[in-house]
Design an enzyme around this catalytic site. Structure first.
Site: not given
Ligand code: KIV
Length: 278
Positions: A47-48, A86, A116, A118, A185
């Site tokens: 989600d970056s 994500d 993924k 969090e 992280e």
């Molecule tokens: O969204 C992302 O790129 C991440 C990484 C920083 C692990 O969660």
């Protein structure tokens, strides 16, 4: 180079063998195709993308639609790379049924191999429900960007003994709940080492030192494309910004002075046909 998509049990075997897992983010077909041609075996559709692709200040505004939209082209570009997508903010904090539906979308519509999410002890029930429902889950603890404001900003986590102990318990809880790997992280290297030794599933570090079982970086950071800010843990393996701006500037100059397009980039026409036009 012959590449084959690894399986989840393979990641665990690699950890046992001390073979590092290599992961980078990708958010579109072009970059995914480049990762596919490298030895990197895992892509994170992170989600970056909210920051590097969509220009937001954080990952919070990213939606399920954004994630599905970006996961699809990555899957098309990297058939032999394991793809994790994500779960964005708001997609797993409403109800279990909505969480399951959203996770299913990333696998069914997006085509990802795993999701993924969090969080530590607060998400263990969700992780257990997802994994027993057949959704492979990668955990993510330490600095969790979706809730960074609750953590006091983008800061290293687990610096004192109590916080480190909580991270260890969160990681062990995620393994017990069925996660197949955990991202650590911004965690002190000795804490990440301890967690990696305690878990039988792989840890994937970002700002967590050299002793994790694998590493992940945001592709725009490692290629030197994103320069709004650079976290301490980022290593830039290229400076593509400069290369891209130089190429664009040369193109602009050649259009201006008429050098481009030259004869080699133009199409001709049979002389007789041309005459008929006049
Ligand atoms: O969204 C992302 O790129 C991440 C990484 C920083 C692990 O969660």
């Amino acid at each position: 180079m012959e590449k084959r998509k690894p399986s989840i049990p393979q990641f665990k075997t690699w950890k046992e063998q001390g073979r590092k897992i290599r992961m980078a983010t990708a958010y579109d077909f072009s970059f995914a195709s480049l990762v596919e041609r490298s030895p990197i075996e895992m892509i994170l559709v992170g989600d970056s993308l909210g920051m590097v692709m969509l220009g937001y200040d954080s990952t919070v505004p990213v939606t399920m639609e954004d994630m599905v939209h970006h996961t699809k082209p990555v899957v098309r570009g990297a058939a032999n790379t394991f793809i994790v997508a994500d779960m964005p903010f708001g997609s797993y904090n409403v109800s279990l049924s909505e969480t399951m539906r959203n996770a299913n979308r990333l696998l069914q519509e997006g085509g990802a191999d795993a999701i993924k999410l969090e969080g530590g002890e607060g998400v263990l029930d969700l992780v257990a429900a997802l994994t027993s429902g057949g959704v492979p889950v990668m955990g993510h603890i330490g600095l969790t960007p979706q809730t960074a404001s609750q953590l006091g900003g983008f800061k290293v986590q687990g610096k004192d003994a109590a916080a480190a102990q909580q991270l260890i318990e969160d990681a062990m809880g995620l393994e017990e709940a069925g996660a197949f790997a955990v991202v650590l992280e911004c965690v002190p290297a000795p804490v990440a080492k301890m967690i990696s030794e305690k878990l039988s599933i792989p840890t994937i570090g970002i700002g967590a030192g050299p002793d994790c079982d694998g590493q992940v970086l945001v592709i725009h950071d490692l290629l030197g494309i994103f320069d709004r800010f650079t976290p301490k843990f980022v290593k830039k393996y290229a400076a593509l910004n400069g290369t891209i701006i130089d190429a664009l500037s040369t193109y602009a100059k050649e259009v201006e002075d008429g050098t481009f397009p030259g004869p080699e980039h133009s199409f001709g026409m049979v002389e007789e046909e041309l005459k008929r036009l006049y």
